[in-house]
Scaffold this motif. Sequence first.
Motif, PDB file in Angstrom:
ATOM      1  N   LYS A 238       0.845  -1.194   0.000  1.00  0.00           N
ATOM      2  CA  LYS A 238       0.000   0.000   0.000  1.00  0.00           C
ATOM      3  C   LYS A 238       0.877   1.239   0.000  1.00  0.00           C
ATOM      4  CE  LYS A 238      -0.873  -0.040   5.021  1.00  0.00           C
ATOM      5  NZ  LYS A 238      -1.918   0.017   6.065  1.00  0.00           N
ATOM      6  N   ASN A 239       0.328   2.340  -0.452  1.00  0.00           N
ATOM      7  CA  ASN A 239       1.048   3.602  -0.505  1.00  0.00           C
ATOM      8  C   ASN A 239       0.880   4.354   0.807  1.00  0.00           C
ATOM      9  OD1 ASN A 239       1.905   3.328  -3.252  1.00  0.00           O
ATOM     10  ND2 ASN A 239      -0.180   3.861  -3.898  1.00  0.00           N
ATOM     11  N   TYR A 240       1.987   4.895   1.308  1.00  0.00           N
ATOM     12  CA  TYR A 240       1.992   5.645   2.557  1.00  0.00           C
ATOM     13  C   TYR A 240       2.301   7.109   2.278  1.00  0.00           C
ATOM     14  CZ  TYR A 240       2.143   1.340   5.361  1.00  0.00           C
ATOM     15  OH  TYR A 240       1.845   0.138   5.965  1.00  0.00           O
ATOM     16  N   ASN A 241       1.793   7.979   3.129  1.00  0.00           N
ATOM     17  CA  ASN A 241       2.146   9.389   3.129  1.00  0.00           C
ATOM     18  C   ASN A 241       2.950   9.702   4.383  1.00  0.00           C
ATOM     19  OD1 ASN A 241       0.766  10.203   0.750  1.00  0.00           O
ATOM     20  ND2 ASN A 241      -1.172  10.148   1.867  1.00  0.00           N
ATOM     21  N   MET A 242       3.964  10.567   4.237  1.00  0.00           N
ATOM     22  CA  MET A 242       4.736  10.984   5.393  1.00  0.00           C
ATOM     23  C   MET A 242       4.293  12.370   5.841  1.00  0.00           C
ATOM     24  SD  MET A 242       8.812  11.616   6.008  1.00  0.00           S
ATOM     25  CE  MET A 242       8.661  13.390   5.876  1.00  0.00           C
ATOM     26  N   ARG A 243       4.144  12.530   7.159  1.00  0.00           N
ATOM     27  CA  ARG A 243       3.834  13.825   7.755  1.00  0.00           C
ATOM     28  C   ARG A 243       4.798  14.058   8.903  1.00  0.00           C
ATOM     29  NH1 ARG A 243       1.392  13.751   3.729  1.00  0.00           N
ATOM     30  NH2 ARG A 243      -0.848  14.002   3.354  1.00  0.00           N
ATOM     31  N   TRP A 244       5.394  15.221   8.980  1.00  0.00           N
ATOM     32  CA  TRP A 244       6.331  15.516  10.077  1.00  0.00           C
ATOM     33  C   TRP A 244       6.226  16.988  10.415  1.00  0.00           C
ATOM     34  CZ3 TRP A 244       8.617  13.183  13.842  1.00  0.00           C
ATOM     35  CH2 TRP A 244       9.676  13.787  14.524  1.00  0.00           C
ATOM     36  N   ILE A 245       5.772  17.290  11.646  1.00  0.00           N
ATOM     37  CA  ILE A 245       5.579  18.673  12.075  1.00  0.00           C
ATOM     38  C   ILE A 245       6.691  19.128  13.016  1.00  0.00           C
ATOM     39  CG2 ILE A 245       3.928  20.281  13.126  1.00  0.00           C
ATOM     40  CD1 ILE A 245       1.704  18.324  12.433  1.00  0.00           C
ATOM     41  N   ALA A 246       7.421  18.169  13.608  1.00  0.00           N
ATOM     42  CA  ALA A 246       8.481  18.471  14.585  1.00  0.00           C
ATOM     43  C   ALA A 246       7.913  19.061  15.867  1.00  0.00           C
ATOM     44  CB  ALA A 246       9.553  19.390  13.993  1.00  0.00           C
ATOM     45  N   SER A 247       6.676  18.728  16.149  1.00  0.00           N
ATOM     46  CA  SER A 247       6.030  19.027  17.419  1.00  0.00           C
ATOM     47  C   SER A 247       5.288  17.758  17.807  1.00  0.00           C
ATOM     48  CB  SER A 247       5.048  20.202  17.277  1.00  0.00           C
ATOM     49  OG  SER A 247       4.172  20.275  18.387  1.00  0.00           O
ATOM     50  N   MET A 248       5.733  17.081  18.867  1.00  0.00           N
ATOM     51  CA  MET A 248       5.128  15.798  19.226  1.00  0.00           C
ATOM     52  C   MET A 248       3.633  15.943  19.448  1.00  0.00           C
ATOM     53  SD  MET A 248       6.052  13.146  22.292  1.00  0.00           S
ATOM     54  CE  MET A 248       5.598  11.414  22.160  1.00  0.00           C
ATOM     55  N   VAL A 249       3.228  17.028  20.114  1.00  0.00           N
ATOM     56  CA  VAL A 249       1.808  17.254  20.356  1.00  0.00           C
ATOM     57  C   VAL A 249       1.037  17.281  19.043  1.00  0.00           C
ATOM     58  CG1 VAL A 249       0.150  19.023  21.031  1.00  0.00           C
ATOM     59  CG2 VAL A 249       1.952  18.373  22.605  1.00  0.00           C
ATOM     60  N   ALA A 250       1.518  18.022  18.077  1.00  0.00           N
ATOM     61  CA  ALA A 250       0.807  18.146  16.806  1.00  0.00           C
ATOM     62  C   ALA A 250       0.801  16.830  16.040  1.00  0.00           C
ATOM     63  CB  ALA A 250       1.430  19.260  15.967  1.00  0.00           C
ATOM     64  N   ASP A 251       1.940  16.135  16.021  1.00  0.00           N
ATOM     65  CA  ASP A 251       2.007  14.863  15.313  1.00  0.00           C
ATOM     66  C   ASP A 251       1.106  13.811  15.963  1.00  0.00           C
ATOM     67  OD1 ASP A 251       3.806  15.085  13.032  1.00  0.00           O
ATOM     68  OD2 ASP A 251       5.377  15.525  14.473  1.00  0.00           O
ATOM     69  N   VAL A 252       1.114  13.735  17.280  1.00  0.00           N
ATOM     70  CA  VAL A 252       0.275  12.757  17.969  1.00  0.00           C
ATOM     71  C   VAL A 252      -1.200  13.127  17.830  1.00  0.00           C
ATOM     72  CG1 VAL A 252      -0.323  11.775  20.224  1.00  0.00           C
ATOM     73  CG2 VAL A 252       2.076  12.014  19.567  1.00  0.00           C
TER      74      VAL A 252
END
Length: 337
Positions: A238-252
């Motif tokens: 399956k195809n995945y998308n990467m997301r990275w905000i560098a803020s644990m709160v925002a990513d979680v």
Amino acid sequence: MSRTSLSRFLIEQTRSHQTPAELRFLIEVVARACKMISHQVSKGALGGVLGSMGTENVQGEVQKKLDVLSNEILLEANEWGGHLAAMASEEMEKAYQIPGQYPKGSYLLVFDPLDGSSNIDVNVSVGTIFSVLRCPDRNGDTGDLGEDAFLQAGTEQVAAGYAIYGPQTMLILTLGSGVIGFTLDSEMGSFVLTHENMRIPETTAEFAINMSNQRHWEAPVKRYVDEMLAGAEGPLEKNYNMRWIASMVADVHRILTRGGIFMYPKDNRDPSMPGKLRLMYEANPMSFIVEQAGGVSTDGVQRIMDIQPTSLHQRVPVFLGSKEEVERVTGYHHEVK
């Protein structure tokens, strides 16, 4: 339409689940402090709160002005109410003692006052993370509390939560019976219940990791990320998308809302450093929330909340989020042990 405020929710919890009134008051005070921090964050340059203090915290990280201000807000809001025996903050080397003129309670508060503060100056979401523990029985000792009192496994948490300061300010909370979300209504001046029984989907097609560290990762992480990047033609099909905000709160928060896996693994740059994130201030409270929402959280080998802390500022690797993906990458770690 009548809305349920945080205060009403906590009172109802006290009645139906025997939540102690002292704990209810503690959560309300933390929430009020988060409202104050949200107000300061929203001012930005208008309030003169952007930029660095020119100092470092105990972690060796450069402190932002809002790091220091947020820490002071949480300390001052919680020190006088009589519900805490002591506090510990990511920004302070030692435990914070309740001033002698105030009564002491039966709980300990541990917090990261402003997670993701590297994003402050570019107006990206940041947040506050907190965890509540019971203070161990001191057999009549009224002296200062040492860090040993805080060194409890994550399974001992009685409550945990985070505030996210984004387009809306939200408070996400668990008292050990699921995860609920509250949104700050600026007109009412209070948090109101907007998200009941928040659940993380077991499967996902999104992942969050700092790809710039790829060359330093251990083999199981490289294998897992390579398989995701291979997409539908790869072994995961399956195809995945990467997301990275560098803020644990925002990513979680994104994972809690729509699924995904968050990873901050150990890497090979400094063998003496087992991970980047702090067990007490970040990994444990977020793991409690994620597990209560049906997700999984490990350090790559074992459940994070089973780890017995050895120091107040201990660091650990973190893999948390959707059950299927966290179990997959944890299995890859077990294969090489």
